[in-house]
Design an enzyme around this catalytic site. Structure first.
Site, mmCIF file in Angstrom:
data_model
loop_
_atom_site.group_PDB
_atom_site.id
_atom_site.type_symbol
_atom_site.label_atom_id
_atom_site.label_comp_id
_atom_site.label_asym_id
_atom_site.label_seq_id
_atom_site.Cartn_x
_atom_site.Cartn_y
_atom_site.Cartn_z
ATOM 1 N N THR A 93 13.440 -70.435 75.573
ATOM 2 C CA THR A 93 14.570 -69.788 74.909
ATOM 3 C C THR A 93 15.776 -69.875 75.835
ATOM 4 O O THR A 93 15.764 -69.299 76.925
ATOM 5 C CB THR A 93 14.259 -68.309 74.604
ATOM 6 N N LYS A 168 16.802 -68.664 67.068
ATOM 7 C CA LYS A 168 15.971 -67.857 67.986
ATOM 8 C C LYS A 168 16.757 -66.636 68.494
ATOM 9 O O LYS A 168 16.210 -65.533 68.607
ATOM 10 C CB LYS A 168 15.523 -68.744 69.152
ATOM 11 N N LYS A 236 17.130 -61.816 79.582
ATOM 12 C CA LYS A 236 17.798 -63.130 79.617
ATOM 13 C C LYS A 236 18.228 -63.551 78.203
ATOM 14 O O LYS A 236 19.358 -63.985 77.988
ATOM 15 C CB LYS A 236 16.808 -64.131 80.236
HETATM 16 P P1 NAP Z 1 6.435 -67.268 82.283
HETATM 17 O O1 NAP Z 1 5.046 -66.796 82.063
HETATM 18 O O2 NAP Z 1 7.304 -66.546 83.247
HETATM 19 O O3 NAP Z 1 6.344 -68.824 82.729
HETATM 20 C C1 NAP Z 1 7.480 -69.542 83.097
HETATM 21 C C2 NAP Z 1 7.092 -70.966 83.405
HETATM 22 O O4 NAP Z 1 8.268 -71.720 83.711
HETATM 23 C C3 NAP Z 1 6.171 -71.097 84.625
HETATM 24 O O5 NAP Z 1 5.263 -72.148 84.396
HETATM 25 C C4 NAP Z 1 7.157 -71.444 85.742
HETATM 26 O O6 NAP Z 1 6.570 -72.135 86.819
HETATM 27 C C5 NAP Z 1 8.110 -72.345 84.977
HETATM 28 N N1 NAP Z 1 9.424 -72.498 85.609
HETATM 29 C C6 NAP Z 1 10.340 -71.511 85.815
HETATM 30 N N2 NAP Z 1 11.439 -72.028 86.414
HETATM 31 C C7 NAP Z 1 11.212 -73.346 86.563
HETATM 32 C C8 NAP Z 1 11.967 -74.422 87.112
HETATM 33 N N3 NAP Z 1 13.196 -74.236 87.624
HETATM 34 N N4 NAP Z 1 11.420 -75.657 87.085
HETATM 35 C C9 NAP Z 1 10.189 -75.862 86.590
HETATM 36 N N5 NAP Z 1 9.410 -74.891 86.064
HETATM 37 C C10 NAP Z 1 9.924 -73.649 86.060
HETATM 38 O O7 NAP Z 1 7.260 -67.333 80.924
HETATM 39 P P2 NAP Z 1 6.718 -67.449 79.410
HETATM 40 O O8 NAP Z 1 6.422 -66.083 78.908
HETATM 41 O O9 NAP Z 1 5.696 -68.512 79.338
HETATM 42 O O10 NAP Z 1 8.060 -67.910 78.676
HETATM 43 C C11 NAP Z 1 8.526 -69.242 78.760
HETATM 44 C C12 NAP Z 1 9.706 -69.405 77.788
HETATM 45 O O11 NAP Z 1 9.266 -69.097 76.453
HETATM 46 C C13 NAP Z 1 10.887 -68.485 78.098
HETATM 47 O O12 NAP Z 1 12.102 -69.135 77.841
HETATM 48 C C14 NAP Z 1 10.677 -67.333 77.131
HETATM 49 O O13 NAP Z 1 11.899 -66.673 76.838
HETATM 50 C C15 NAP Z 1 10.093 -68.053 75.930
HETATM 51 N N6 NAP Z 1 9.246 -67.208 75.049
HETATM 52 C C16 NAP Z 1 8.316 -66.352 75.578
HETATM 53 C C17 NAP Z 1 7.532 -65.594 74.701
HETATM 54 C C18 NAP Z 1 6.479 -64.627 75.216
HETATM 55 O O14 NAP Z 1 5.982 -63.794 74.425
HETATM 56 N N7 NAP Z 1 6.077 -64.719 76.488
HETATM 57 C C19 NAP Z 1 7.698 -65.702 73.320
HETATM 58 C C20 NAP Z 1 8.624 -66.599 72.826
HETATM 59 C C21 NAP Z 1 9.388 -67.357 73.705
HETATM 60 P P3 NAP Z 1 5.808 -71.327 87.992
HETATM 61 O O15 NAP Z 1 4.366 -71.241 87.547
HETATM 62 O O16 NAP Z 1 5.976 -72.182 89.196
HETATM 63 O O17 NAP Z 1 6.453 -69.984 88.132
#
Ligand code: NAP
Length: 300
Positions: A93, A168, A236
Site C-alpha cells: 500500500t 485502496k 502510513k
Molecule cells: P510486514 O510484516 O512489516 O513486512 C514487510 C516486508 O517488507 C518484510 O518482508 C520486509 O523485509 C520488507 N521490506 C521493508 N522495507 C524494505 C525495503 N526497503 N526493501 C526490501 N524489503 C523491504 O508488513 P505486511 O503486513 O506484510 O505489509 C506489507 C504491505 O502490505 C504494506 O504496504 C501494508 O500496508 C500492506 N497490507 C498489509 C495488510 C495486513 O493486514 N498486514 C493488509 C493489506 C495490505 P524484512 O523481513 O527484512 O523486514
C-alpha cells in the site's frame, strides 16, 4: 509463467505460498535473507542473493513490502534484471503518485508495472481470498490474471497506474473509522459488564457488524494484539489518505483522529501490534472514570 515473490512479511509470505500452490513460484527474495532462505528450502525454489539476479530468472515479480520508498528501492533493484515484456505487480500500500513513478521507471525497459494493493488482512492473504485493486495498462492486467487469481478472489481493474492505490486509500479510510468504532463499542460493553464472547457472537450477526468486529473484537476481549495489520502500517496509509485529501483542500475527521491515536500507540511502543490495539486507548476512557466499576451499595 515463472513468478518471483519479493517481501516475505506478514502478507508476503502467504502470497508466496499461494503462488507456489498455483505452480507459479520459482524464486523468493527478502531484505532479511534468512526468511527467503528458509522458505526457499521448504518450497524447493531459488533464493538468489540479489534482486537483479532474481528478476532475470522470471517473467513476473510480485512484491509486498512496507512503504513508498521501499517499493521504489525494490523497483530499482529488479529493473536491472527484468527482461523486456516482464510484469511487476506491487501489492504494497503506497501513494498513487509513487505507483505512477514506479510505472514510469520501468516503462523504458519494456516492463509493465501494475499497482495491486490488497485488502482482506493476513487471513485473506493466507486463504488466497484477498480483494485486489489494480491500476495499470489493461493489457498488463489481462496478462497478470493467473498471478492475481492465485492471490485473491475479487480482482478489479480501476484504470491507469495509481488508480488501484486510490481505491485502496478509500478502503483505508473505512478501516480507520470501523476499527475505532469497534474499539469504542467493546470498551463500552466491557464497562457494562457484558459477557464479551456472547456479545461478539450475537452482534457479529447484526447490522453493526463488520470484518473487523468479527475478526478483531476477540483480540480486544483477550487483550492480545498479535501482528495482523500493524499500527505503524495503517498510520502510513492514513498519511497517504491525508495527503490525497489535502490536494482538494480537505481534512477528513476520521483520518485526522486516527492519525493522532496511532501516533500515541506508537509512542507507547505498540506500533508493531495489530490495529485492534486501538482498544488500549478506548478502555482507558472508562478506567479514568471508574463509575461503572464502583461496587454496588451495601443493603440497608
Ligand atoms: P510486514 O510484516 O512489516 O513486512 C514487510 C516486508 O517488507 C518484510 O518482508 C520486509 O523485509 C520488507 N521490506 C521493508 N522495507 C524494505 C525495503 N526497503 N526493501 C526490501 N524489503 C523491504 O508488513 P505486511 O503486513 O506484510 O505489509 C506489507 C504491505 O502490505 C504494506 O504496504 C501494508 O500496508 C500492506 N497490507 C498489509 C495488510 C495486513 O493486514 N498486514 C493488509 C493489506 C495490505 P524484512 O523481513 O527484512 O523486514
Amino acid at each position: 509463467m515463472r513468478v518471483a515473490s519479493v517481501g516475505l512479511g506478514a502478507m508476503g509470505i502467504h502470497m508466496a505460498r499461494n503462488l507456489h500452490r498455483a505452480g507459479l513460484l520459482t524464486a523468493v527474495w527478502n531484505r532479511t535473507p534468512q526468511k527467503a532462505q528458509q522458505l526457499a528450502a521448504e518450497l524447493q525454489v531459488a533464493a538468489p542473493a540479489t534482486l537483479a539476479e532474481l528478476a532475470s530468472q522470471v517473467e513476473a515479480v510480485v512484491s509486498c513490502v512496507s512503504a513508498d520508498a521501499d517499493v521504489l528501492e525494490v523497483v530499482h533493484g529488479v529493473a536491472a534484471g527484468l527482461k523486456s515484456g516482464a510484469l511487476m505487480l506491487d501489492c504494497s500500500t503506497i501513494g498513487a503518485e509513487t505507483a505512477r513513478q514506479a510505472a514510469q521507471l520501468l516503462e523504458p525497459r519494456g516492463v509493465q508495472f501494475l499497482d495491486c494493493p490488497v485488502s482482506g488482512g493476513v487471513e485473506g492473504a493466507r486463504d488466497g481470498t484477498l480483494a485486489i485493486m489494480v491500476g495499470g495498462e489493461p493489457a498488463a492486467f489481462a496478462r497478470a490474471q493467473p498471478v492475481l487469481a492465485a492471490l485473491g478472489r475479487t480482482i478489479t481493474h480501476f484504470g491507469p497506474s495509481g488508480s488501484g492505490q486510490a481505491a485502496k486509500a478509500t478502503n483505508q479510510i473505512m478501516c480507520a473509522g470501523i476499527i475505532e468504532s469497534v474499539a469504542e463499542a467493546m470498551a463500552f460493553a466491557h464497562a457494562q459488564g457484558l459477557p464479551l464472547d456472547k456479545l461478539i457472537d450475537t452482534l457479529g450477526k447484526g447490522a453493526g457488524s463488520s470484518w473487523y468486529f468479527v475478526n478483531r473484537a476477540p483480540n480486544m476481549m483477550r487483550g492480545a494484539y498479535p501482528a495482523g495489520f500493524r499500527v505503524r502500517l495503517h498510520l502510513k496509509d492514513l498519511r497517504i489518505c491525508h495527503e490525497m485529501a489535502a490536494r482538494f483542500g480537505v481534512e477528513l475527521p476520521v483520518v485526522e483522529r486516527m492519525l493522532k491515536e496511532y501516533a500515541e500507540l506508537i509512542a507507547r511502543g505498540h506500533g508493531d501490534e495489530d490495529i485492534s490495539a486501538t482498544y488500549r486507548l478506548k478502555e482507558e476512557l472508562f478506567e479514568r472514570t471508574n463509575i461503572m466499576r464502583a461496587p454496588p451499595p451495601l443493603p440497608a
